[in-house]
Design a protein around this motif. Structure first.
Motif, PDB file in Angstrom:
ATOM      1  N   PHE A   1       2.237   5.923  -7.163  1.00 37.43           N
ATOM      2  CA  PHE A   1       0.899   6.902  -7.735  1.00 37.43           C
ATOM      3  C   PHE A   1       1.299   8.299  -7.862  1.00 37.43           C
ATOM      4  O   PHE A   1       0.730   8.963  -8.814  1.00 37.43           O
ATOM      5  N   MET A   2       1.597   8.826  -6.649  1.00 33.75           N
ATOM      6  CA  MET A   2       1.884  10.263  -6.646  1.00 33.75           C
ATOM      7  C   MET A   2       3.211  10.823  -7.374  1.00 33.75           C
ATOM      8  O   MET A   2       3.257  11.829  -7.458  1.00 33.75           O
TER       9      MET A   2
ATOM     10  N   THR B   1      -1.848  -3.690  -8.993  1.00 33.58           N
ATOM     11  CA  THR B   1      -1.559  -4.502  -7.813  1.00 33.58           C
ATOM     12  C   THR B   1      -2.363  -5.765  -7.860  1.00 33.58           C
ATOM     13  O   THR B   1      -3.316  -5.943  -8.528  1.00 33.58           O
ATOM     14  N   ASN B   2      -2.080  -6.607  -6.742  1.00 28.74           N
ATOM     15  CA  ASN B   2      -2.786  -7.765  -6.530  1.00 28.74           C
ATOM     16  C   ASN B   2      -2.436  -8.923  -7.270  1.00 28.74           C
ATOM     17  O   ASN B   2      -3.221  -9.695  -8.100  1.00 28.74           O
ATOM     18  N   GLU B   3      -1.104  -9.303  -6.932  1.00 28.47           N
ATOM     19  CA  GLU B   3      -0.563 -10.648  -7.511  1.00 28.47           C
ATOM     20  C   GLU B   3      -0.684 -10.932  -9.054  1.00 28.47           C
ATOM     21  O   GLU B   3      -1.139 -11.560  -9.570  1.00 28.47           O
ATOM     22  N   ILE B   4      -0.164  -9.673  -9.739  1.00 25.56           N
ATOM     23  CA  ILE B   4      -0.373  -9.551 -11.213  1.00 25.56           C
ATOM     24  C   ILE B   4       0.696 -10.740 -11.942  1.00 25.56           C
ATOM     25  O   ILE B   4       1.647 -10.667 -11.345  1.00 25.56           O
ATOM     26  N   GLY B   5      -0.048 -11.546 -12.600  1.00 24.72           N
ATOM     27  CA  GLY B   5       0.669 -12.610 -13.314  1.00 24.72           C
ATOM     28  C   GLY B   5       1.849 -12.228 -14.404  1.00 24.72           C
ATOM     29  O   GLY B   5       1.211 -11.225 -15.106  1.00 24.72           O
TER      30      GLY B   5
ATOM     31  N   ALA C   1       0.913  -1.122   0.119  1.00 25.88           N
ATOM     32  CA  ALA C   1       0.034   0.080   0.006  1.00 25.88           C
ATOM     33  C   ALA C   1       0.840   1.307   0.093  1.00 25.88           C
ATOM     34  O   ALA C   1       0.681   2.352  -0.761  1.00 25.88           O
ATOM     35  N   LEU C   2       2.011   1.282   0.963  1.00 27.57           N
ATOM     36  CA  LEU C   2       2.894   2.631   0.892  1.00 27.57           C
ATOM     37  C   LEU C   2       3.633   2.554  -0.305  1.00 27.57           C
ATOM     38  O   LEU C   2       3.568   3.810  -1.060  1.00 27.57           O
ATOM     39  N   ILE C   3       4.128   1.689  -1.200  1.00 29.99           N
ATOM     40  CA  ILE C   3       4.732   1.795  -2.348  1.00 29.99           C
ATOM     41  C   ILE C   3       3.913   2.099  -3.551  1.00 29.99           C
ATOM     42  O   ILE C   3       4.198   2.981  -4.274  1.00 29.99           O
ATOM     43  N   ASN C   4       2.595   1.557  -3.344  1.00 34.38           N
ATOM     44  CA  ASN C   4       1.602   1.950  -4.376  1.00 34.38           C
ATOM     45  C   ASN C   4       1.312   3.233  -4.419  1.00 34.38           C
ATOM     46  O   ASN C   4       1.095   4.301  -5.212  1.00 34.38           O
TER      47      ASN C   4
END
Length: 103
Positions: A67-68, A79-83, A60-63
């Motif tokens: 993003f900013m 995000t969320n375990e992208i294959g 969450a912190l890295i995202n």
């Protein structure tokens, strides 16, 4: 009188289902930590494939930072375990991925 000790064999492991594979490098499966406990019934699949609270906070912190601070017209964050399929037999699971929108 002679006592004979019997060897106690561990329960043989079942065939490992693909859902327990985290990543694959050069065709070699990399299993989730504690996958053996799932095979023996000590844990459920959900218990071992979930991320830890620390991992969730870090993602969450890295995202949020990413993003900013990236050019969002040029890049997309997922995000969320992208294959990610790199090549034959090389498949990775990613917590955060930055894609160039043109590609």
């Amino acid at each position: 009188m002679v006592a004979i000790a019997e060897k106690k064999h561990k329960k043989p492991l079942k065939k490992i289902p693909p859902v327990l594979i985290y990543e694959e490098w050069e065709g070699v499966p990399i299993y989730y930590k504690d996958y053996k406990e799932v095979l023996t019934g000590e844990k459920t699949i959900t218990e071992i494939i979930s991320c830890s609270d620390l991992q969730g906070v870090l993602v969450a912190l890295i995202n949020g930072f990413s993003f900013m601070n990236i050019n969002r017209k040029k890049y997309l964050i997922a995000t969320n375990e992208i294959g990610l399929h790199l090549s034959k037999n090389d498949d990775l699971g990613n917590d955060i991925v930055v894609f160039e929108k043109k590609k």
